[in-house]
Design a protein around this motif. Structure first.
Motif, PDB file in Angstrom:
ATOM      1  N   ILE A   1      -2.512  11.457 -18.693  1.00  0.00           N
ATOM      2  CA  ILE A   1      -2.291  13.127 -18.896  1.00  0.00           C
ATOM      3  C   ILE A   1      -1.223  13.380 -20.477  1.00  0.00           C
ATOM      4  O   ILE A   1      -1.784  14.065 -21.808  1.00  0.00           O
ATOM      5  CB  ILE A   1      -1.908  13.548 -18.061  1.00  0.00           C
TER       6      ILE A   1
ATOM      7  N   HIS B   1      -1.204  14.347  -6.030  1.00  0.00           N
ATOM      8  CA  HIS B   1       0.166  15.631  -6.938  1.00  0.00           C
ATOM      9  C   HIS B   1      -0.503  15.543  -7.957  1.00  0.00           C
ATOM     10  O   HIS B   1       0.554  16.181  -9.429  1.00  0.00           O
ATOM     11  CB  HIS B   1       1.113  13.919  -7.641  1.00  0.00           C
ATOM     12  N   SER B   2      -1.342  15.630  -8.657  1.00  0.00           N
ATOM     13  CA  SER B   2      -1.412  16.357  -9.979  1.00  0.00           C
ATOM     14  C   SER B   2      -2.773  17.902  -9.855  1.00  0.00           C
ATOM     15  O   SER B   2      -3.970  17.924  -9.689  1.00  0.00           O
ATOM     16  CB  SER B   2      -2.907  15.229 -10.862  1.00  0.00           C
TER      17      SER B   2
ATOM     18  N   ALA C   1      -4.096  11.091  -1.750  1.00  0.00           N
ATOM     19  CA  ALA C   1      -4.179  10.297  -2.393  1.00  0.00           C
ATOM     20  C   ALA C   1      -3.491  10.639  -3.674  1.00  0.00           C
ATOM     21  O   ALA C   1      -3.463  11.818  -4.282  1.00  0.00           O
ATOM     22  CB  ALA C   1      -5.036   8.942  -2.968  1.00  0.00           C
TER      23      ALA C   1
ATOM     24  N   GLY D   1      -6.540   7.850  -6.456  1.00  0.00           N
ATOM     25  CA  GLY D   1      -5.116   7.230  -6.723  1.00  0.00           C
ATOM     26  C   GLY D   1      -5.296   5.673  -7.806  1.00  0.00           C
ATOM     27  O   GLY D   1      -6.139   5.998  -8.109  1.00  0.00           O
ATOM     28  N   GLY D   2      -4.647   4.674  -6.931  1.00  0.00           N
ATOM     29  CA  GLY D   2      -5.425   3.679  -8.398  1.00  0.00           C
ATOM     30  C   GLY D   2      -6.912   3.084  -7.834  1.00  0.00           C
ATOM     31  O   GLY D   2      -7.479   3.235  -9.415  1.00  0.00           O
ATOM     32  N   SER D   3      -7.306   3.073  -7.395  1.00  0.00           N
ATOM     33  CA  SER D   3      -8.795   3.128  -6.958  1.00  0.00           C
ATOM     34  C   SER D   3      -9.151   4.346  -6.350  1.00  0.00           C
ATOM     35  O   SER D   3      -8.594   5.214  -5.547  1.00  0.00           O
ATOM     36  CB  SER D   3      -9.152   2.165  -5.495  1.00  0.00           C
TER      37      SER D   3
ATOM     38  N   ASN E   1      -2.780   2.049 -17.098  1.00  0.00           N
ATOM     39  CA  ASN E   1      -4.237   2.379 -16.171  1.00  0.00           C
ATOM     40  C   ASN E   1      -3.142   3.564 -15.064  1.00  0.00           C
ATOM     41  O   ASN E   1      -4.062   3.912 -13.795  1.00  0.00           O
ATOM     42  CB  ASN E   1      -3.951   1.492 -15.088  1.00  0.00           C
ATOM     43  N   ASP E   2      -2.355   4.661 -15.595  1.00  0.00           N
ATOM     44  CA  ASP E   2      -1.139   5.435 -15.005  1.00  0.00           C
ATOM     45  C   ASP E   2      -1.657   7.243 -15.561  1.00  0.00           C
ATOM     46  O   ASP E   2      -2.106   7.503 -16.506  1.00  0.00           O
ATOM     47  CB  ASP E   2      -0.497   5.107 -14.788  1.00  0.00           C
ATOM     48  N   MET E   3      -2.447   7.388 -14.332  1.00  0.00           N
ATOM     49  CA  MET E   3      -2.577   8.397 -14.503  1.00  0.00           C
ATOM     50  C   MET E   3      -1.668   9.867 -15.237  1.00  0.00           C
ATOM     51  O   MET E   3      -2.055  10.437 -16.259  1.00  0.00           O
ATOM     52  CB  MET E   3      -3.081   9.199 -13.963  1.00  0.00           C
ATOM     53  N   ARG E   4      -0.773   9.467 -14.816  1.00  0.00           N
ATOM     54  CA  ARG E   4       0.193  10.534 -15.660  1.00  0.00           C
ATOM     55  C   ARG E   4       0.944  10.156 -17.352  1.00  0.00           C
ATOM     56  O   ARG E   4       0.926  10.926 -17.977  1.00  0.00           O
ATOM     57  CB  ARG E   4       1.905  10.011 -14.870  1.00  0.00           C
TER      58      ARG E   4
HETATM   59  P1  ADP Z   1      -3.095   3.291  -4.570  1.00  0.00           P
HETATM   60  O1  ADP Z   1      -4.422   3.679  -4.457  1.00  0.00           O
HETATM   61  O2  ADP Z   1      -2.634   1.957  -5.760  1.00  0.00           O
HETATM   62  O3  ADP Z   1      -2.398   3.384  -3.366  1.00  0.00           O
HETATM   63  P2  ADP Z   1      -2.115   5.598  -5.265  1.00  0.00           P
HETATM   64  O4  ADP Z   1      -2.768   6.816  -4.257  1.00  0.00           O
HETATM   65  O5  ADP Z   1       0.033   5.609  -3.922  1.00  0.00           O
HETATM   66  O6  ADP Z   1      -2.319   3.827  -5.584  1.00  0.00           O
HETATM   67  O7  ADP Z   1      -1.917   6.462  -6.147  1.00  0.00           O
HETATM   68  C1  ADP Z   1      -1.145   5.399  -7.722  1.00  0.00           C
HETATM   69  C2  ADP Z   1      -1.477   6.782  -8.654  1.00  0.00           C
HETATM   70  O8  ADP Z   1      -1.280   8.273  -8.671  1.00  0.00           O
HETATM   71  C3  ADP Z   1      -0.329   6.223  -9.948  1.00  0.00           C
HETATM   72  O9  ADP Z   1      -1.138   5.572 -10.739  1.00  0.00           O
HETATM   73  C4  ADP Z   1      -0.666   7.658 -11.283  1.00  0.00           C
HETATM   74  O10 ADP Z   1      -1.724   7.235 -11.960  1.00  0.00           O
HETATM   75  C5  ADP Z   1      -0.925   8.576 -10.113  1.00  0.00           C
HETATM   76  N1  ADP Z   1      -0.510   9.525  -9.880  1.00  0.00           N
HETATM   77  C6  ADP Z   1       1.268   9.719  -9.246  1.00  0.00           C
HETATM   78  N2  ADP Z   1       1.654  11.249  -8.978  1.00  0.00           N
HETATM   79  C7  ADP Z   1       1.440  11.562  -9.838  1.00  0.00           C
HETATM   80  C8  ADP Z   1       1.147  12.896 -10.960  1.00  0.00           C
HETATM   81  N3  ADP Z   1       2.022  13.609 -10.152  1.00  0.00           N
HETATM   82  N4  ADP Z   1       0.511  13.157 -11.403  1.00  0.00           N
HETATM   83  C9  ADP Z   1      -1.007  12.504 -11.744  1.00  0.00           C
HETATM   84  N5  ADP Z   1      -0.953  10.796 -11.419  1.00  0.00           N
HETATM   85  C10 ADP Z   1      -0.552  10.657 -10.435  1.00  0.00           C
END
Ligand code: ADP
Length: 392
Positions: free
Chosen positions: A285, A332-333, A327, A208-210, A279-282
């Motif tokens: 990608i 989701h990926s 996470a 996730g974020g971490s 910092n967002d994987m979306r």
């Molecule tokens: P946190 O660790 O902050 O609680 P999450 O577990 O919700 O966060 O994960 C957040 C991260 O998941 C986002 O920063 C994003 O990079 C990633 N993310 C969410 N949806 C997708 C997706 N469809 N494809 C790739 N990465 C995704």
């Protein structure tokens, strides 16, 4: 028993009110962008009646205002789920860490002092929790407060995986050791697997974020990718993963200030640092697909780190029954899951492309003849905290 679970971020608060032991969510809410002027977003949902409110452009200058907003929604007006805050018997925090308190603890002065003492290990997270706990104690003087520390699930990691190659007195005197985090999430994954079987070897990938990887043997964590601080293990959204400690000294010698180095490690590193995009994987990608070489590199560094830990844990466990993705990224990926699984072919992992692409929520994404069952299990950190808070 009504238990309020609080997940506190450096600028956000998330709440879920549970009826335990039924594990039923009564109401939930979130306050984001605390202290951003008039830019905060607030939301609240009464899960029984379905009444909800979502507002942006709010002025939430501090945690106190955010907490009071949520408690007011909870107890007053058309969306109220409780008649008074006194109905809340316990408050469970997904707290990060406290020196000397590794499991689930009732929060007293000693626990708070431990959180303050280990502030440098999780500076943003611990500071936010200390503030939120102080405010909550004033607003809910009768409730019992519980810290389910993110280090809790890893307490029984064997010594040979806990001890670093530093003078042993540092462990004895300062508590220098592998602590591990994401206990609420990996612990929840173990809870799910424990319902199916008692003897198993699993690896849980919280991406996730971490991000972290955890080796689970018969329901217990036996190793994890996080070390002592949050700046360890896999690369994270903004934070560095594993780096060697000589790097800080080298950078000091290059003329960088302590603040610049810390900012690089904590805010400008990780996916953002390598990709230079986000910092967002979306977005990383997307940029990689548009030919951005550094974004592609960030994806590869992320995946390589995951595979390194899975490989090491696989050999250490001696076998692998379940590989779990969870996470934001893990759930989701499909792309990242595929990149990881392709590299695990030597240990008999066979991913089913269609199942992987079609998986939205919980599901098995490996083929029938795969040596390892690869699955996606959406994490539920709050439920894990509610259970631990109830059990204490
Ligand atoms: P946190 O660790 O902050 O609680 P999450 O577990 O919700 O966060 O994960 C957040 C991260 O998941 C986002 O920063 C994003 O990079 C990633 N993310 C969410 N949806 C997708 C997706 N469809 N494809 C790739 N990465 C995704």
């Amino acid at each position: 028993m009504k238990i309020l679970v609080c997940n506190v971020g450096s600028t956000s608060l998330k709440f879920k009110l549970y009826e335990m032991p039924a594990c039923e969510v009564f109401a939930q809410g979130a306050v984001e962008r605390v202290g951003s002027g008039r830019d905060a977003i607030v939301s609240y949902n009464n899960n029984h009646t379905g009444a909800r409110v979502d507002l942006d452009g709010q002025d939430i200058p501090d945690y106190q205002t955010g907490i009071e907003w949520f408690l007011q929604e909870l107890t007053e007006g058309p969306r109220a789920a409780l008649s008074s805050v006194e109905e809340i018997e316990r408050v469970g925090f997904k707290a990060t860490l406290s020196k000397g308190h590794f499991g689930v603890h009732e929060i007293d002065e000693a626990v708070l002092d431990g959180m303050k003492e280990w502030l440098p290990m999780a500076p943003l997270h611990n500071a936010a929790y200390i503030k939120a706990i102080e405010v909550m104690r004033e607003v809910l003087p009768e409730a019992r407060f519980v810290g389910a520390f993110e280090t809790a699930f890893h307490r029984e990691i064997p010594m040979e995986r806990k001890i670093f190659g530093v003078p042993y007195e540092w462990y004895e005197k300062y508590g220098v050791q592998r602590l591990g985090y994401h206990s609420a999430s990996h612990g929840y994954i173990a809870d799910v697997l424990n319902k199916e079987k008692t003897e198993y070897a699993a690896i849980s990938c919280h991406l996730g974020g971490s991000s972290s990887v955890c080796a689970i043997l018969n329901g217990k964590s036996v190793d994890t990718s996080f070390g002592m601080s949050l700046e360890s293990g896999l690369i994270h959204a903004n934070r560095t993963g594993d780096i060697d400690c000589g790097m800080a000294a080298f950078l000091r010698g290059q003329g960088l200030s302590e603040q610049e180095i810390q900012e690089g490690f904590q805010k400008k590193g990780g996916l953002l640092g390598i990709s230079g995009v986000s910092n967002d994987m979306r977005y990383v990608i997307e940029a990689a697909d548009n030919g951005n070489i550094r974004a592609r590199l960030a994806m590869e560094v992320f995946v390589t780190g995951i595979v390194h830990y899975i490989g090491a844990f696989y050999l250490d466990l001696g076998r692998l029954d379940d590989l779990v993705f969870t996470a934001g990224i893990g759930e989701h990926s499909a792309r990242i899951r595929r990149m990881v699984c392709e590299k695990l072919m030597p240990i008999g992992v066979r991913m089913d492309e269609k199942k992987n692409e079609d998986c939205h929520g919980e599901g098995v994404i490996s083929t029938a003849n795969s040596a390892v069952c690869v699955r996606v299990i959406p994490t539920n950190e709050e439920l894990g905290i509610a259970r631990r808070t109830y059990e204490i």
